[in-house]
Design an enzyme around this catalytic site. Structure first.
Site, PDB file in Angstrom:
ATOM      1  N   ASP A  12       0.806  -1.230   0.000  1.00  0.00           N
ATOM      2  CA  ASP A  12       0.000   0.000   0.000  1.00  0.00           C
ATOM      3  C   ASP A  12       0.836   1.275   0.000  1.00  0.00           C
ATOM      4  O   ASP A  12       0.441   2.298   0.547  1.00  0.00           O
ATOM      5  CB  ASP A  12      -0.960   0.014   1.220  1.00  0.00           C
ATOM      6  CG  ASP A  12      -1.871  -1.190   1.212  1.00  0.00           C
ATOM      7  OD1 ASP A  12      -2.231  -1.639   0.110  1.00  0.00           O
ATOM      8  OD2 ASP A  12      -2.207  -1.684   2.308  1.00  0.00           O
ATOM      9  N   LYS A  15       1.888   2.151  -5.095  1.00  0.00           N
ATOM     10  CA  LYS A  15       2.419   1.576  -6.348  1.00  0.00           C
ATOM     11  C   LYS A  15       1.501   1.886  -7.525  1.00  0.00           C
ATOM     12  O   LYS A  15       1.953   2.223  -8.618  1.00  0.00           O
ATOM     13  CB  LYS A  15       2.562   0.047  -6.205  1.00  0.00           C
ATOM     14  CG  LYS A  15       3.523  -0.389  -5.113  1.00  0.00           C
ATOM     15  CD  LYS A  15       3.537  -1.895  -4.946  1.00  0.00           C
ATOM     16  CE  LYS A  15       2.258  -2.449  -4.366  1.00  0.00           C
ATOM     17  NZ  LYS A  15       1.979  -2.042  -2.968  1.00  0.00           N
ATOM     18  N   GLY A  39      -4.746  -4.125  -3.675  1.00  0.00           N
ATOM     19  CA  GLY A  39      -5.693  -3.047  -3.986  1.00  0.00           C
ATOM     20  C   GLY A  39      -4.868  -1.838  -4.379  1.00  0.00           C
ATOM     21  O   GLY A  39      -4.150  -1.282  -3.552  1.00  0.00           O
ATOM     22  N   HIS A  40      -4.881  -1.469  -5.648  1.00  0.00           N
ATOM     23  CA  HIS A  40      -4.058  -0.363  -6.156  1.00  0.00           C
ATOM     24  C   HIS A  40      -4.979   0.775  -6.577  1.00  0.00           C
ATOM     25  O   HIS A  40      -5.858   0.593  -7.409  1.00  0.00           O
ATOM     26  CB  HIS A  40      -3.208  -0.835  -7.337  1.00  0.00           C
ATOM     27  CG  HIS A  40      -2.188  -1.867  -6.947  1.00  0.00           C
ATOM     28  ND1 HIS A  40      -1.274  -2.394  -7.818  1.00  0.00           N
ATOM     29  CD2 HIS A  40      -1.941  -2.468  -5.756  1.00  0.00           C
ATOM     30  CE1 HIS A  40      -0.502  -3.263  -7.178  1.00  0.00           C
ATOM     31  NE2 HIS A  40      -0.893  -3.337  -5.927  1.00  0.00           N
ATOM     32  N   GLN A 198       1.849  -6.094  -3.260  1.00  0.00           N
ATOM     33  CA  GLN A 198       2.379  -6.232  -1.888  1.00  0.00           C
ATOM     34  C   GLN A 198       3.672  -5.419  -1.752  1.00  0.00           C
ATOM     35  O   GLN A 198       3.743  -4.345  -2.292  1.00  0.00           O
ATOM     36  CB  GLN A 198       2.592  -7.723  -1.539  1.00  0.00           C
ATOM     37  CG  GLN A 198       1.294  -8.498  -1.383  1.00  0.00           C
ATOM     38  CD  GLN A 198       0.644  -8.917  -2.680  1.00  0.00           C
ATOM     39  OE1 GLN A 198       1.270  -9.556  -3.483  1.00  0.00           O
ATOM     40  NE2 GLN A 198      -0.606  -8.557  -2.882  1.00  0.00           N
TER      41      GLN A 198
HETATM   42  P1  GDP Z   1      -0.800   0.410  -3.540  1.00  0.00           P
HETATM   43  O1  GDP Z   1      -1.401  -0.870  -3.073  1.00  0.00           O
HETATM   44  O2  GDP Z   1       0.670   0.451  -3.294  1.00  0.00           O
HETATM   45  O3  GDP Z   1      -1.144   0.752  -4.959  1.00  0.00           O
HETATM   46  O4  GDP Z   1      -1.426   1.580  -2.613  1.00  0.00           O
HETATM   47  P2  GDP Z   1      -2.981   1.708  -2.167  1.00  0.00           P
HETATM   48  O5  GDP Z   1      -3.768   2.195  -3.323  1.00  0.00           O
HETATM   49  O6  GDP Z   1      -3.428   0.480  -1.477  1.00  0.00           O
HETATM   50  O7  GDP Z   1      -2.860   2.808  -1.038  1.00  0.00           O
HETATM   51  C1  GDP Z   1      -2.324   4.068  -1.302  1.00  0.00           C
HETATM   52  C2  GDP Z   1      -3.383   5.117  -0.903  1.00  0.00           C
HETATM   53  O8  GDP Z   1      -2.774   6.386  -0.786  1.00  0.00           O
HETATM   54  C3  GDP Z   1      -4.465   5.312  -1.945  1.00  0.00           C
HETATM   55  O9  GDP Z   1      -5.646   5.748  -1.313  1.00  0.00           O
HETATM   56  C4  GDP Z   1      -3.890   6.413  -2.838  1.00  0.00           C
HETATM   57  O10 GDP Z   1      -4.898   7.152  -3.526  1.00  0.00           O
HETATM   58  C5  GDP Z   1      -3.212   7.272  -1.805  1.00  0.00           C
HETATM   59  N1  GDP Z   1      -2.003   7.983  -2.231  1.00  0.00           N
HETATM   60  C6  GDP Z   1      -1.045   7.626  -3.104  1.00  0.00           C
HETATM   61  N2  GDP Z   1      -0.024   8.512  -3.102  1.00  0.00           N
HETATM   62  C7  GDP Z   1      -0.359   9.464  -2.210  1.00  0.00           C
HETATM   63  C8  GDP Z   1       0.299  10.648  -1.735  1.00  0.00           C
HETATM   64  O11 GDP Z   1       1.399  11.003  -2.134  1.00  0.00           O
HETATM   65  N3  GDP Z   1      -0.354  11.374  -0.794  1.00  0.00           N
HETATM   66  C9  GDP Z   1      -1.583  11.011  -0.295  1.00  0.00           C
HETATM   67  N4  GDP Z   1      -2.148  11.778   0.623  1.00  0.00           N
HETATM   68  N5  GDP Z   1      -2.217   9.898  -0.711  1.00  0.00           N
HETATM   69  C10 GDP Z   1      -1.604   9.138  -1.643  1.00  0.00           C
HETATM   70  P1  IMO Z   2      -0.996  -4.163  -2.269  1.00  0.00           P
HETATM   71  O1  IMO Z   2      -0.556  -4.691  -3.619  1.00  0.00           O
HETATM   72  C1  IMO Z   2      -1.055  -4.640   2.061  1.00  0.00           C
HETATM   73  C2  IMO Z   2      -1.249  -8.765   3.577  1.00  0.00           C
HETATM   74  C3  IMO Z   2      -2.532  -9.194   4.246  1.00  0.00           C
HETATM   75  C4  IMO Z   2      -1.979 -10.183   5.257  1.00  0.00           C
HETATM   76  C5  IMO Z   2      -0.848 -10.863   4.480  1.00  0.00           C
HETATM   77  C6  IMO Z   2      -1.245 -12.187   3.841  1.00  0.00           C
HETATM   78  O2  IMO Z   2      -2.282  -3.425  -2.298  1.00  0.00           O
HETATM   79  O3  IMO Z   2       0.121  -3.412  -1.627  1.00  0.00           O
HETATM   80  P2  IMO Z   2      -2.812 -12.847   1.792  1.00  0.00           P
HETATM   81  O4  IMO Z   2      -4.275 -12.668   1.562  1.00  0.00           O
HETATM   82  O5  IMO Z   2      -1.960 -12.249   0.719  1.00  0.00           O
HETATM   83  O6  IMO Z   2      -2.439 -14.279   2.053  1.00  0.00           O
HETATM   84  O7  IMO Z   2      -2.491 -12.052   3.160  1.00  0.00           O
HETATM   85  O8  IMO Z   2      -0.484  -9.952   3.457  1.00  0.00           O
HETATM   86  N1  IMO Z   2      -1.427  -8.220   2.203  1.00  0.00           N
HETATM   87  C7  IMO Z   2      -1.325  -6.923   1.900  1.00  0.00           C
HETATM   88  N2  IMO Z   2      -1.126  -5.829   2.690  1.00  0.00           N
HETATM   89  N3  IMO Z   2      -1.139  -4.511   0.713  1.00  0.00           N
HETATM   90  C8  IMO Z   2      -1.318  -5.584  -0.088  1.00  0.00           C
HETATM   91  O9  IMO Z   2      -1.292  -5.495  -1.428  1.00  0.00           O
HETATM   92  C9  IMO Z   2      -1.450  -6.855   0.502  1.00  0.00           C
HETATM   93  N4  IMO Z   2      -1.645  -8.098   0.010  1.00  0.00           N
HETATM   94  C10 IMO Z   2      -1.614  -8.920   1.070  1.00  0.00           C
HETATM   95  O10 IMO Z   2      -3.174  -8.109   4.884  1.00  0.00           O
HETATM   96  O11 IMO Z   2      -1.379  -9.494   6.335  1.00  0.00           O
HETATM   97 MG    MG Z   3      -2.911  -1.532  -1.780  1.00  0.00          MG
END
Ligand code: GDP
Ligand code: IMO
Ligand code: MG
Length: 409
Positions: A12, A15, A39-40, A198
């Site tokens: 998270d 990416k 979840g991206h 991840q």
């Molecule tokens: P990912 O799994 O690495 O793609 O990241 P996620 O989407 O799960 O979580 C990143 C969260 O932070 C999302 O709600 C994005 O919209 C938000 N986000 C990304 N970059 C920034 C940033 O520079 N500042 C803020 N405030 N939010 C960001």
């Molecule tokens: P993105 O790509 C954050 C965590 C789960 C749990 C562990 C194992 O959005 O960064 P699983 O269902 O994969 O066997 O769960 O890994 N986990 C993540 N945490 N971002 C993710 O993906 C994750 N994918 C799995 O919360 O702790």
């Molecule tokens: Mg994510």
């Protein structure tokens, strides 16, 4: 040119946002690991897209995106996502391909994943998407790949409901299949982005095992499972937040103890919207852990860092960052393998002055306040890795590029 974009923490990191931004200059985007556990998020103006299986280049109408060999794919989840994109006006047909060597997540995998985690004395807190079971079946050599879907002999050992599931989805999945190695061999001059899921610390080998996911979220995952070998990777970008988050269980040395309303943890969670995109769970929050980040850089030969969420610190008069651990009275500089050592490690913190100014409108390095630049420079020195991009908000355009990752050298 081939660039890997991977998470350098526990997932998270942002990416999706960074891959979407860089995809403008690439031809093909290959997701190399994970499944619907990811979840991206991509934000463009008032529109917010949450992607789980579909690679983050999909929003550009002219890009081809490929679900790579290292992914575990639940066809039901994939088509739910594709129809959601269609509902937002994204025409995906003919642009979403799936490696014929990628494995499927079957209904029994989802069921067993939940049962196994519930039965653990110390649950991992999986996303319940069947990920670990699908990778387990793959290692066990009982998995079903996309290429196997129309081979009755490969399906004979499946329980009836799984077999029915494969047969029900076969005619929609098979037209999307591609031999990824051959596809990329014919496109040697195309700029390819390899999108990780991840993060380094959730990787099966280099992460905080067993509190990890089951895929190769390390940079080597792109080489093994993205359709090219390691010598074809030109650059590895590690995305990290100004702080650290973790969702699910497992050790987290810099985690804030206080989770009450009004605490720093609650403030960062609300300001940074730190709730899981896939499960909605609140993310655990703590200061940036530079011991872990330096380890992630070394384990993945990350040669450029991308800092996100710097804007979340805008209101803080001061903040800290972890520069070593204290473990049973001794100072530790390196990220330990032992889960007990990690659990018992407490952070040695270095204090920074905040900038107390909004930075989300900054579009160049020069515009950032001095204190923000000093924080970034300290991170670069500590990790011995340049920070080439800084994200100052969730929107696609809230991005500062100090040096384009596509520039050679
Ligand atoms: P990912 O799994 O690495 O793609 O990241 P996620 O989407 O799960 O979580 C990143 C969260 O932070 C999302 O709600 C994005 O919209 C938000 N986000 C990304 N970059 C920034 C940033 O520079 N500042 C803020 N405030 N939010 C960001
Ligand atoms: P993105 O790509 C954050 C965590 C789960 C749990 C562990 C194992 O959005 O960064 P699983 O269902 O994969 O066997 O769960 O890994 N986990 C993540 N945490 N971002 C993710 O993906 C994750 N994918 C799995 O919360 O702790
Ligand atoms: Mg994510």
């Amino acid at each position: 040119m081939n660039i890997v974009v991977m998470g350098a923490q526990w997932g998270d990191e942002g990416k999706g946002k960074i891959v979407d931004y860089l995809a403008a200059d690439s031809g093909v985007i290959v997701r190399f690991s994970g499944g619907a556990n990811a979840g991206h998020t991509i934000v463009i103006g008032s529109e917010r897209y949450a992607l789980h299986l579909v690679p983050s280049g999909i929003l550009y109408p002219d890009k081809t995106v490929i679900l790579g060999t290292g992914m575990v794919i639940d066809p039901e989840a994939l088509f739910l996502e594709l129809s959601g994109l269609e509902g937002k006006g994204i025409d995906w047909k003919g642009r979403v391909l799936i490696s014929d060597r990628a494995h499927l997540v079957l209904p029994s995998h989802r069921r067993i994943d939940k049962e196994l985690d519930a039965a653990r004395k110390k649950p991992i807190g999986t996303t319940g998407r069947g990920i670990g079971v699908a990778y387990g079946m793959k290692s066990h050599r009982d998995g079903i790949r996309v290429a196997d879907m129309d081979d009755p002999e490969r399906l004979v050992n499946l329980e009836a409901s799984d077999r029915d599931f494969v047969e029900a989805w076969r005619d929609r999945i098979l037209p999307m299949k591609v031999d990824l190695v051959t596809y990329l061999r014919h496109r040697r001059n195309t700029y390819v982005l390899f999108e990780g899921a991840q993060g380094a610390l959730l990787d099966l080998d280099t992460g905080s095992y067993p509190f990890v996911s089951s895929g190769m979220s390390c940079s080597a995952g792109a080489a093994a499972q993205g359709g090219v070998g390691p010598r074809r990777i030109d650059r590895v970008l590690g995305v990290f937040k100004a702080y650290t988050t973790r969702v699910g269980n497992g050790p987290f040395p810099t985690e804030f103890a206080d989770n009450s309303p009004g605490s720093l943890q609650a403030y960062i969670r609300d300001t940074g919207n730190e709730y899981g995109v896939t499960t909605g769970r609140p993310r655990r929050v703590g200061y940036l852990d530079l011991v872990a980040l330096r380890y992630a850089c070394a384990a993945n030969s990350i040669d450029r860092l991308v800092l996100t969420h710097l804007d979340v610190y805008d209101e803080l008069a001061e903040f800290e960052t972890c520069v070593a651990y204290r473990l049973r009275g001794k100072l530790v500089d390196d990220f330990p393998a032992s889960i007990r050592d990690l659990e018992e490690s407490t952070p040695v913190l270095r204090r920074f002055r905040g900038w107390k100014a909004p930075i989300s409108a900054c579009r160049s390095w020069e515009e950032l306040p001095r204190e923000a630049k000093e924080y970034v420079q300290f991170i670069e020195e500590f990790t011995e890795t340049p920070v080439s991009m800084v994200s100052v908000g969730s929107d696609r355009n809230q991005t500062i590029v100090r040096e384009s990752p596509w520039a050679r050298g």
